[in-house]
Design a protein around this motif. Structure first.
Motif, short mmCIF file in Angstrom:
data_model
loop_
_atom_site.label_atom_id
_atom_site.label_comp_id
_atom_site.label_asym_id
_atom_site.label_seq_id
_atom_site.Cartn_x
_atom_site.Cartn_y
_atom_site.Cartn_z
N ASN A 28 0.83 -1.20 0.00
CA ASN A 28 0.00 0.00 0.00
C ASN A 28 0.86 1.25 0.00
O ASN A 28 0.56 2.25 -0.66
N THR A 29 1.97 1.21 0.76
CA THR A 29 2.88 2.35 0.82
C THR A 29 3.52 2.59 -0.54
O THR A 29 3.67 3.72 -0.99
N ALA A 30 3.90 1.49 -1.23
CA ALA A 30 4.55 1.61 -2.53
C ALA A 30 3.65 2.25 -3.56
O ALA A 30 4.09 2.97 -4.45
N PHE A 31 2.34 1.97 -3.46
CA PHE A 31 1.39 2.49 -4.43
C PHE A 31 0.58 3.67 -3.90
O PHE A 31 -0.44 4.05 -4.48
N ALA A 32 1.02 4.27 -2.81
CA ALA A 32 0.26 5.36 -2.20
C ALA A 32 0.22 6.59 -3.10
O ALA A 32 1.15 6.85 -3.86
N ILE A 33 -0.88 7.32 -3.00
CA ILE A 33 -1.07 8.56 -3.75
C ILE A 33 -1.14 9.72 -2.77
O ILE A 33 -1.73 9.59 -1.69
N GLU A 34 -0.56 10.83 -3.14
CA GLU A 34 -0.73 12.05 -2.37
C GLU A 34 -2.10 12.61 -2.69
O GLU A 34 -2.34 13.14 -3.78
N ALA A 35 -3.03 12.45 -1.75
CA ALA A 35 -4.39 12.93 -1.99
C ALA A 35 -4.42 14.45 -2.07
O ALA A 35 -3.62 15.13 -1.42
N GLY A 36 -5.32 14.97 -2.87
CA GLY A 36 -5.45 16.41 -3.00
C GLY A 36 -5.89 16.81 -4.41
O GLY A 36 -6.20 15.95 -5.25
N GLN A 37 -5.92 18.10 -4.65
CA GLN A 37 -6.29 18.64 -5.96
C GLN A 37 -5.04 18.86 -6.80
O GLN A 37 -4.05 19.43 -6.31
N TYR A 38 -5.10 18.44 -8.04
CA TYR A 38 -3.95 18.56 -8.94
C TYR A 38 -4.29 19.54 -10.06
O TYR A 38 -5.26 19.34 -10.80
N TYR A 39 -3.45 20.58 -10.16
CA TYR A 39 -3.67 21.64 -11.15
C TYR A 39 -2.69 21.51 -12.31
O TYR A 39 -1.55 21.07 -12.14
N TYR A 40 -3.17 21.91 -13.46
CA TYR A 40 -2.35 21.85 -14.67
C TYR A 40 -1.12 22.73 -14.54
O TYR A 40 -1.17 23.83 -14.00
N PHE A 41 -0.01 22.22 -15.03
CA PHE A 41 1.19 23.04 -15.19
C PHE A 41 1.87 22.63 -16.49
O PHE A 41 1.74 21.48 -16.94
N ILE A 42 2.59 23.54 -17.12
CA ILE A 42 3.24 23.28 -18.39
C ILE A 42 4.41 22.33 -18.16
O ILE A 42 5.33 22.63 -17.40
N SER A 43 4.35 21.19 -18.82
CA SER A 43 5.39 20.18 -18.60
C SER A 43 5.46 19.23 -19.78
O SER A 43 4.54 19.14 -20.60
N ASP A 44 6.53 18.49 -19.83
CA ASP A 44 6.70 17.40 -20.76
C ASP A 44 6.91 16.15 -19.93
O ASP A 44 7.97 15.96 -19.34
N LYS A 45 5.86 15.33 -19.84
CA LYS A 45 5.90 14.12 -19.01
C LYS A 45 6.27 14.46 -17.57
O LYS A 45 7.09 13.79 -16.93
N CYS A 46 5.67 15.51 -17.07
CA CYS A 46 5.78 15.99 -15.69
C CYS A 46 7.11 16.68 -15.38
O CYS A 46 7.38 16.99 -14.22
#
Length: 248
Positions: A28-46
């Motif tokens: 579960n720790t390995a696949f954990a997600i940071e919960a919250g709202q995710y906003y668009y930002f200019i990126s190439d593959k993050c």
């Protein structure tokens, strides 16, 4: 002797149970997600692209919340995609897609990726199944009517429906979202957001290829920048979101 055997068996059972519990927690720790709202930002593959200063970035980056991740227990999550960002969709289509989020099935897994920053070279994919049900032609038409109102898309839907040889056809409707984590802190990629409709045969078996595919992710990405923007190239295939933190 029997008592000793029973004690040994109990110890083995508790050890096994403890091992499974620890393994589950580590997984579960390995696949954990940071919960919250995710906003668009200019990126190439993050990976951040474009202006580097906050002021310059703010001037060219639309203020769009892409999705929100909510915890649901120890190892479970919900995703809420910002369907209001589907600007070319009808209000009924936006509402319909949001309604599918009321019941979700979440799974996670990893696979090798050249873009991964993790030591094992894997990306973690978080998959959310929003819909998996059989629908008839009428329901399919009503659903498509609420999606993209662009003439090119409506023409595609119309041609597919008109070409149906069986007016009583049934379809398996599958709507799903995939978020991918490549090891960037507080960033995740909206890898896919699709609805696929597979025709069912008389035995109720779905065809291998969808009768109609609707790429909601592509529709969302197309609205982030003007076509002549130098940053529109970064939204052609995928888009990344950065978790909003108070004060940012």
């Amino acid at each position: 002797m029997q008592i000793g055997s029973a004690v040994t068996a109990f110890k083995q059972f508790t050890s096994r149970l403890l091992f499974l519990t620890i393994s589950a927690v580590l997984s579960n720790t390995a696949f954990a997600i940071e919960a919250g709202q995710y906003y668009y930002f200019i990126s190439d593959k993050c990976v951040v692209k474009g202006p580097q200063t906050p002021e310059e970035r703010g001037a060219v980056t639309p203020d769009v919340m892409l999705f929100e991740v909510l915890p649901a227990g120890i190892s479970d999550y919900y995703v809420n995609v910002n369907t209001k960002a589907l600007l070319h969709y009808g209000e009924e289509g936006q509402t319909y897609l949001s309604s599918l989020e009321s019941e979700q099935a979440y799974t996670a897994g990893k696979m090798p990726s050249e873009e991964s920053l993790r030591k094992d070279g894997n990306a973690i994919h978080h998959d959310f199944m929003l819909q998996r049900e059989a629908i008839d032609v009428k329901a399919l038409i009503n659903t498509l009517n609420g999606f993209s109102q662009l003439q090119t898309d409506k023409g595609y839907f119309f041609r597919k429906i008109v070409g149906l040889s069986n007016p009583n056809a049934k379809f398996k409707a599958i709507t799903q979202v995939r978020l991918s984590d490549f090891g960037h802190d507080n960033r995740m990629m909206l890898t896919s957001y699709t609805s696929n409709y597979f025709m069912l045969n008389e035995q109720g078996k779905a065809s291998e290829t969808p009768f109609i595919s609707v790429d909601h992710g592509a529709a969302l990405r197309s609205q982030l920048h003007d076509a002549n923007s130098p940053y529109s190239i970064f939204t052609k295939k995928t888009v990344c979101g950065e978790k909003w933190e108070p004060g940012n």
